[in-house]
Scaffold this motif. Structure first.
Motif, PDB file in Angstrom:
ATOM      1  N   ALA A  45      53.484 -20.631  -7.008  1.00  0.00           N
ATOM      2  CA  ALA A  45      54.800 -20.398  -6.398  1.00  0.00           C
ATOM      3  C   ALA A  45      55.161 -21.545  -5.452  1.00  0.00           C
ATOM      4  N   TYR A  47      57.314 -22.265  -1.893  1.00  0.00           N
ATOM      5  CA  TYR A  47      57.763 -21.568  -0.687  1.00  0.00           C
ATOM      6  C   TYR A  47      58.763 -22.428   0.052  1.00  0.00           C
ATOM      7  N   ASN A  95      53.487 -12.934   6.712  1.00  0.00           N
ATOM      8  CA  ASN A  95      53.800 -14.317   6.359  1.00  0.00           C
ATOM      9  C   ASN A  95      53.014 -15.332   7.189  1.00  0.00           C
ATOM     10  N   ARG A 126      60.016 -17.086  -1.535  1.00  0.00           N
ATOM     11  CA  ARG A 126      58.963 -17.411  -2.503  1.00  0.00           C
ATOM     12  C   ARG A 126      59.600 -17.492  -3.882  1.00  0.00           C
ATOM     13  N   ARG A 128      58.283 -17.495  -7.429  1.00  0.00           N
ATOM     14  CA  ARG A 128      57.144 -17.302  -8.330  1.00  0.00           C
ATOM     15  C   ARG A 128      57.490 -17.918  -9.677  1.00  0.00           C
TER      16      ARG A 128
END
Length: 154
Positions: A45, A47, A95, A126, A128
């Motif tokens: 992923a 961020y 987080n 995020r 993914r």
């Protein structure tokens, strides 16, 4: 295939687990919008720290499927698709581990006041990854990976 997938993931982590400029495409259902964001890659992923009130986050809330692109041709390059999700406020306990990595990776532009973590709208996005085409080049020779993150194949 599993070895190829693991090799691709390792190479992605080596190249993108740092401050990475990412072109992120979202949609409002009619138009596609693309913008550049600072991102960090970890565990399949990307961020991003952003505002929950931004256009991209409003669009992701309605249409979570996104497209992305990053890297430089003839060095390393990734084009892919993913699912965006708002993980909540950057200071939320869940987080904390990722934010520690992001603060370090983003360095002084982040910690010198460009981001207001006390703003209740500052959130962690995020993305993914679901699939990607990744080109890695070493000494002028390239290797292409076609990665399926859902089925864990390359």
């Amino acid at each position: 295939m599993a070895n190829q997938y693991n090799e691709a993931l390792q190479t992605l982590a080596e190249k993108f687990s740092q401050d990475t400029h990412l072109s992120l495409a979202t949609t409002d259902g009619t138009r596609v919008c693309v913008r550049a964001v600072n991102s960090y890659y970890a565990d399949g992923a990307f961020y991003v720290v952003t505002s929950a009130t931004s256009e991209k986050m409003q669009q992701i809330a309605q249409h979570p499927n996104v497209a992305l692109s990053c890297g430089q041709l003839w060095e390393l390059y990734l084009n892919g698709h993913g699912v965006g999700e708002n993980l909540g406020h950057v200071l939320a306990e869940e987080n904390a581990a990722m934010m520690k990595k992001l603060r370090k990776a983003f360095g002084s532009w982040y910690t010198d006041g460009d981001v207001n973590e006390n703003d209740p709208n500052t959130c962690l996005l995020r993305i993914r990854l679901t699939d990607a085409v990744y080109f890695a080049f070493k000494k002028g020779k390239g290797k292409e990976y076609r990665i399926n993150f859902v089925e864990k194949t390359a």
